[in-house]
Design a protein around this motif. Sequence first.
Motif, PDB file in Angstrom:
ATOM      1  N   SER A   5      -5.127 -16.305 -36.300  1.00 24.79           N
ATOM      2  CA  SER A   5      -5.344 -17.750 -36.127  1.00 24.79           C
ATOM      3  C   SER A   5      -6.841 -17.984 -35.995  1.00 24.79           C
ATOM      4  O   SER A   5      -7.529 -17.279 -35.248  1.00 24.79           O
ATOM      5  N   TYR A   6      -7.327 -19.016 -36.752  1.00 20.04           N
ATOM      6  CA  TYR A   6      -8.761 -19.318 -36.764  1.00 20.04           C
ATOM      7  C   TYR A   6      -9.067 -20.494 -35.830  1.00 20.04           C
ATOM      8  O   TYR A   6      -8.260 -21.424 -35.689  1.00 20.04           O
ATOM      9  N   SER A   7     -10.232 -20.455 -35.247  1.00 18.83           N
ATOM     10  CA  SER A   7     -10.685 -21.563 -34.368  1.00 18.83           C
ATOM     11  C   SER A   7     -12.210 -21.608 -34.380  1.00 18.83           C
ATOM     12  O   SER A   7     -12.868 -20.635 -34.766  1.00 18.83           O
ATOM     13  N   ILE A   8     -12.726 -22.749 -33.952  1.00 23.39           N
ATOM     14  CA  ILE A   8     -14.173 -22.933 -33.819  1.00 23.39           C
ATOM     15  C   ILE A   8     -14.527 -22.838 -32.342  1.00 23.39           C
ATOM     16  O   ILE A   8     -14.017 -23.596 -31.513  1.00 23.39           O
ATOM     17  N   ARG A   9     -15.414 -21.893 -32.053  1.00 20.73           N
ATOM     18  CA  ARG A   9     -15.824 -21.723 -30.657  1.00 20.73           C
ATOM     19  C   ARG A   9     -16.889 -22.744 -30.259  1.00 20.73           C
ATOM     20  O   ARG A   9     -16.859 -23.297 -29.158  1.00 20.73           O
ATOM     21  N   SER A  10     -17.825 -22.966 -31.147  1.00 27.51           N
ATOM     22  CA  SER A  10     -18.905 -23.899 -30.792  1.00 27.51           C
ATOM     23  C   SER A  10     -19.586 -24.395 -32.065  1.00 27.51           C
ATOM     24  O   SER A  10     -19.514 -23.759 -33.116  1.00 27.51           O
ATOM     25  N   ASP A  12      -8.796 -25.265 -40.268  1.00 28.79           N
ATOM     26  CA  ASP A  12      -7.357 -25.048 -40.381  1.00 28.79           C
ATOM     27  C   ASP A  12      -7.038 -23.702 -39.738  1.00 28.79           C
ATOM     28  O   ASP A  12      -7.535 -22.653 -40.178  1.00 28.79           O
ATOM     29  N   PRO A  13      -6.221 -23.651 -38.679  1.00 29.42           N
ATOM     30  CA  PRO A  13      -5.993 -22.381 -37.959  1.00 29.42           C
ATOM     31  C   PRO A  13      -5.297 -21.322 -38.818  1.00 29.42           C
ATOM     32  O   PRO A  13      -5.385 -20.133 -38.498  1.00 29.42           O
ATOM     33  N   ASN A  14      -4.622 -21.727 -39.858  1.00 19.19           N
ATOM     34  CA  ASN A  14      -3.887 -20.755 -40.674  1.00 19.19           C
ATOM     35  C   ASN A  14      -4.678 -20.264 -41.879  1.00 19.19           C
ATOM     36  O   ASN A  14      -4.564 -19.085 -42.270  1.00 19.19           O
TER      37      ASN A  14
END
Length: 794
Positions: A276-281, A294-296
């Motif tokens: 799963s993808y995410s933006i930390r900062s 997009d988390p996928n």
Amino acid sequence: MVVPQKGYSMRRQLLQMVLLHTAWEMGSGQLHYSVLEESKHGTFVGRIAQDLGLEVSELVPRMFRVVSKGRGDYFEVNVQNGILFVNSQIDREELCGKSPLCAIHLEVIVDKPSRVFHVEVEITDINDNAPFFTAREENFLIPESRLVGSFFPLEGALDSDVGMNAQLNYQLSSSEYFMLDVQKSVDNSLGFLIKKSLDREDIPVHRLLLTAFDGGQPALTGTILLLITVLDVNDNPPIFSQSVYKIQILENAPSGTLVAKINATDLDEGINKEISYSIRSVTPPKLNTIFNIDPNTGQIILNGELDYEDTNSYEIRAEATDKGAYPMSGHCKVLIDILDVNDNVPEMSVSFLLVPVPEDSSLGIEVALISISDRDSGANGQVNCSLWPPRVPFKLVLTFKNYYSLTLIEPLDREQVTEYRMVVRAQDEGTPPLSSSSSLVVPISDVNDNAPTFAQPSYTVFVKENNPPGAHIFTVSASDPDVAENALVSYWLDEKLWPLSSYISVHSESGKLYALQPLDYEELKLLEFQVRAKDAGLPSLCGNVTVQVFVVDENDNAPAVSGPDQDIATLVKVPVAAGLVVGKIHALDADSGYNAWLRYELHDAASGPWRVGLYSGEVSTTRALEEAEGGNSQSLLVLVKDHGKLVLSTTATFSVSLVASAQAAQSDARLSGLGRNTKPLADNANLYLIIAICSVSSLFLLVILVYVVLRCQSQAKEAMMYGPGTATLVCASEVGSWSYSNRHSHILAGVSGEPGAKSDLMVFSPNVPASAENGKQQDLLCVMVSDALLKFLL
């Protein structure tokens, strides 16, 4: 002049001085100074008057002033010594942010002649901001199976300062399991390494303190707590295909545009391999919502509008986390460069130096300063400026970069053109080009070259007597073609020839004339004076007008019978014939004209053989009296009335004693005691002869009189009123005996030639417009003929 600063070597100071000298020698007209931020009020910046080649003694006469464009009032100049000093403290970070060069542009303006100099003051950074982390603590989940040497990235600290003051070093609190590591690669990644195998059963949670030091003197610090939780099992983190992604995107990209697609893989199997993808900062932090991921799929989508002029680059730290029982993560950076497009129109700022412009201004004077700016870069920010319409007495002169001055090139004349409306158009060199325009209104100021003038040289005003005190009787008005104070007119009375302060006053602003006290026609018939009008210019100019105030008579005086009393006695010898005049009543009226024209009536007209002349006051018999009626005495009550609108009257008692011829001697002796107005009887023969002659003459003159009266009445009407206005002709009474016009005033009282009578004719000749001359001559003829006939008959 360059101010020595802490942390700067002598070499840099010398270099700045050389650059300053070189720029001045090249004739650019620009000075360059530098000053430390947070400098206190009064801090010396430079000897600006000396550097500009100006004498200190001429700063005040030439109105030396400093204008800071849109940057606040940070600097001031002491005009006594020509030194530029700090007026208020400057926060460089608030003023310029992270820009490596921070400068304030000043415009120095002097007059006589007008000149504009450009001064640039560089704000030098000091170490007044400590490093800070975006969060107070950061959590890490590290499986115990992670190998020694495993690297874990950390979010670096931020420092609002620039240069050496923003160069950061880090220190990690002492730990036998972890050590700080700064990878000197393309991205200068900050993180920590595992230097000893982890054992969750031994220490499940590690707390480390990360400290950031900046390069200032002295150094400032900031800290963050690292909370590391040791996990079991899943021992392979996702790995990105690239550690750094570099992307370029146009600033006008619409929301929803795909910015980048990142990809990571995990060597584990099953659920531990799912990512799963995410933006930390996102840096800068204030725009952390402008991108979505997009988390996928790992697709980064634009979620807002970009603006190159606001932020020209972004840094995204992305994270890929597997879905194991103890998730593991991999990290990468996405560096996004924003490409400029020509989306900003030129901006224009106008500073007027001389508004309004005097019409006698000399050629070459600078009227306004115009600065042009464009937030775009490159050719998109290059601007050209033009003036429309071209046929105006002004032109634009380029003074420095995008600075223009509006200069007078032709003489001005306010009487022909009171103001000039122009449009300044600025157009950049982008594709397609963008332009903006600004309207300029340059009013032309007047000089006081016109005196106030009245509509006509004189005014004639008619005011009824007995007016209330303070009544408005007329308004004079003068006009002045000048403007502003040159056209501000005030009024006053010229009392050199006549003391008017107790009779007339004028309102200094409105020109209204007021009667300060009731006017009495019997005392004052004409007031003639001058009203002066003066403007407020320097020097002031004056005009004057003559005002003639005629007092119009009102019926405010009752008739008065002549003599000390109102009892009149006479002796009549009988027999007498019908129509014999036995006496006459004399009365006067202090009024004039129609109000002074008297008529006589018997109080009881049906009693006795007597009658009284309607206008003559003569008492005569209505029938023949016989000697048998001798010895009788009769008293007649005579009413004397005037012809005013509100009729006033008085009474007189007329006593008649009838005596027979035989008693004449004794009656004559008694007659002297009866009254002062008695008369002896005239000889009957002579009386009849006189009556015959007068009757024939009167009949002829009466025909002429009636003709003149009818002619006058067809032209005249009564138009006298209280207050301002023009009186028209009032001609003819019932027998045409009284006339009045705005050119002639006739006052009739009593009978011509009799003792105590007033003047038969009083003529006033006020000034009237020439256009009314013909009509007034005819009115005068009517009046004079009417009065002459009336006097003859009476």
